[in-house]
Design a protein around this motif. Structure first.
Motif, short mmCIF file in Angstrom:
data_model
loop_
_atom_site.label_atom_id
_atom_site.label_comp_id
_atom_site.label_asym_id
_atom_site.label_seq_id
_atom_site.Cartn_x
_atom_site.Cartn_y
_atom_site.Cartn_z
N ILE A 4 0.70 -1.26 0.10
CA ILE A 4 -0.04 -0.25 0.00
C ILE A 4 0.74 1.19 -0.07
O ILE A 4 2.04 1.19 -0.07
N LYS A 5 0.32 2.48 0.06
CA LYS A 5 1.00 3.72 0.13
C LYS A 5 1.15 3.99 1.53
O LYS A 5 0.31 3.72 2.42
N ALA A 6 2.44 5.00 1.82
CA ALA A 6 2.39 5.23 3.02
C ALA A 6 1.20 6.03 4.00
O ALA A 6 1.07 6.03 4.91
N SER A 7 0.65 6.74 2.98
CA SER A 7 -0.59 7.62 3.56
C SER A 7 -1.56 6.46 4.06
O SER A 7 -2.69 7.17 4.54
N GLN A 8 -1.52 5.30 3.65
CA GLN A 8 -2.86 4.62 3.88
C GLN A 8 -2.44 3.69 5.13
O GLN A 8 -3.29 2.99 5.58
N LEU A 9 -1.32 3.79 5.82
CA LEU A 9 -0.98 3.05 7.05
C LEU A 9 -1.72 3.48 8.36
O LEU A 9 -2.11 4.73 8.50
N THR A 10 -2.12 2.58 9.08
CA THR A 10 -2.73 2.50 10.10
C THR A 10 -1.79 2.20 11.39
O THR A 10 -0.60 1.68 11.18
N ASN A 11 -2.32 2.80 12.57
CA ASN A 11 -1.21 2.50 13.78
C ASN A 11 -1.06 0.94 14.20
O ASN A 11 0.20 0.61 14.55
N ALA A 12 -2.07 0.30 13.96
CA ALA A 12 -2.02 -1.16 14.03
C ALA A 12 -0.93 -1.83 12.89
O ALA A 12 -0.02 -2.56 13.14
N GLN A 13 -0.85 -1.31 11.77
CA GLN A 13 0.07 -1.56 10.78
C GLN A 13 1.44 -1.38 11.05
O GLN A 13 2.47 -1.86 10.95
N LEU A 14 1.39 -0.05 11.79
CA LEU A 14 2.88 0.54 11.80
C LEU A 14 3.55 -0.24 13.09
O LEU A 14 4.77 -0.21 13.50
N ASN A 15 2.61 -0.98 13.91
CA ASN A 15 3.08 -1.85 15.18
C ASN A 15 2.99 -3.40 14.90
O ASN A 15 3.25 -4.19 15.83
#
Length: 413
Positions: free
Chosen positions: A322-333
């Motif tokens: 996906i694109k970085a602008s679509q990231l969620t906090n759950a995905q970042l963790n």
């Protein structure tokens, strides 16, 4: 009576020389002073007299012919000048008098025809093909139109044209890459998934065929240091894929060009080449201005040296497709994502895009600095700020730049 006759003879007579030409007449001063020169010697005989008369006639005729010739020459010059002025083709005319302009179709054209410009073709070669297809009237008309337009880039690809077009209209179309079809455009920073989707659409080869070659590890296509992964190994540029039937051939062409380019740039071979492609791909993805590639490359190296995670959202997004602008906090963790450089130290397993020359050269020669963080504070201009100083100072600066980012880009994450 005798005096009258003598006066008449003096006034109307004229001396001639031995060639029959008028001799100089006595001046008034010569007559008054009695120094009149003697008259020319008379002819020795009547035969001599006739010879002199013939010579005089020839001399006069020659003069008449010269005068007539001079008048004729003047008349020709006047006629030529008038003709050039009427036609607008004089020496000081601004019109192009070359046959290439005269021999041009008026346009706008007839029917519809596909025309393909191949990679590396010159304007002269393109012109000849256009004439053969009856798209332009003469090769000269096209090359002149190219010159008049400032010699723009003529892009490779397949264009929709017409027959009997005005040359300048053809140049306008061929110099617009948005009108080029059939050619795959691989852009710097694109991912393999985007490239093969476009390649399938343009070539008519099933996307599944491309994926099958990629999933098989690219045997016979990729160099050993790629470790069976295509990401980062496509050279940006134009590729003629229309009508091709082999996905393997298309992929090999792009990889071969990448290897040739890396060799020409002097990029070290082996594992170091893959490492540099990874750094370059991250720098390309993180900022959108080439002036920052060298600094971002240094940030990556500085963080690696300190045992820090890279903390790049673009790598996390790549691992999820996906694109970085679509990231969620759950995905970042999510630590299960091998590309999550927020949680996993070190470089990513592979490049995250196909970096261009500027990013690759920056990775080879990163700028010097102590930067550990950076923030693109303005998404519209691409302005990016880098922290400096002690680690504590840099963390404080980082928080300040994050606030600037949120102020300049309301609604952004």
């Amino acid at each position: 009576m005798a005096e009258d006759f003598h006066d008449f003879f003096a006034e109307n007579s004229q001396w001639v020389d031995q060639n029959g030409q008028p001799a100089p007449q006595p001046t008034d001063q010569q007559q008054s002073t009695g120094t009149v020169p003697p008259p020319p010697a008379p002819p020795k005989s009547r035969k001599d007299m006739r010879r002199r008369r013939r010579r005089a006639k020839r001399s006069g005729l020659t003069k008449i012919l010269l005068v007539v010739a001079a008048l004729a020459l003047v008349a020709v010059c006047i006629w030529t000048t008038i003709s050039l002025v009427k036609s607008g083709k004089g020496l000081f005319s601004t019109q192009d008098t070359s046959s290439s302009v005269v021999n041009d179709y008026a346009g706008p054209g007839e029917g519809s025809v596909e025309f393909t410009v191949s990679e590396g073709e010159s304007a002269t070669e393109i012109a000849q093909k256009l004439v053969e297809a009856d798209i332009v009237k003469t090769a000269g008309a096209f090359t002149q139109a190219v010159a008049n337009a400032g010699a723009p880039n003529l892009y490779p690809g397949t264009f929709q044209l017409q027959t009997k077009m005005k040359a300048s209209d053809v140049v306008t179309i061929l110099s617009d890459n948005t009108k080029a079809g059939g050619y795959l455009q691989v852009k710097a920073g694109e991912r393999v998934s985007d490239v093969i989707a476009n390649a399938a659409s343009l070539s008519g080869i099933a996307e599944a065929d491309f994926k099958a070659v990629i999933d098989a590890g690219g045997d016979g296509i990729l160099p050993a240091e790629a470790n069976g992964k295509f990401e980062g190994w496509f050279e940006p540029g134009s590729y003629n894929v229309k009508g091709q039937t082999s996905a393997k051939d298309v992929l090999k062409t792009m990889v071969d060009k990448r290897v040739a380019k890396l060799d020409s740039l002097g990029v070290p071979t082996g594992a170091e080449r893959e490492r540099l492609l990874i750094i370059a791909s991250i720098a390309e993805a993180e900022v959108n201005r080439a002036e920052y590639y060298g600094k971002v490359s240094r940030v990556i190296l500085n963080r690696l040296d300190k045992g820090m995670t890279l903390g790049m959202d673009t790598t996390v997004a790549y691992g999820l497709g996906i694109k970085a602008s679509q990231l969620t906090n759950a995905q970042l963790n999510d630590a299960s994502n091998p590309y999550n450089t927020r949680l996993i130290k070190g470089l990513t397993p592979t490049p995250i895009s196909n970096p261009g020359d500027n990013a690759i050269q920056a990775a080879m020669n990163p700028e010097s600095g102590d930067w550990l963080f950076f923030v693109t504070t303005n998404l519209s201009t691409g302005e990016t700020k880098f922290t400096t100083g002690s680690e504590a100072d840099q963390k404080a600066q980082f928080e300040q730049y994050v606030q600037e980012y949120k102020t300049a880009n309301p609604g952004a994450n």
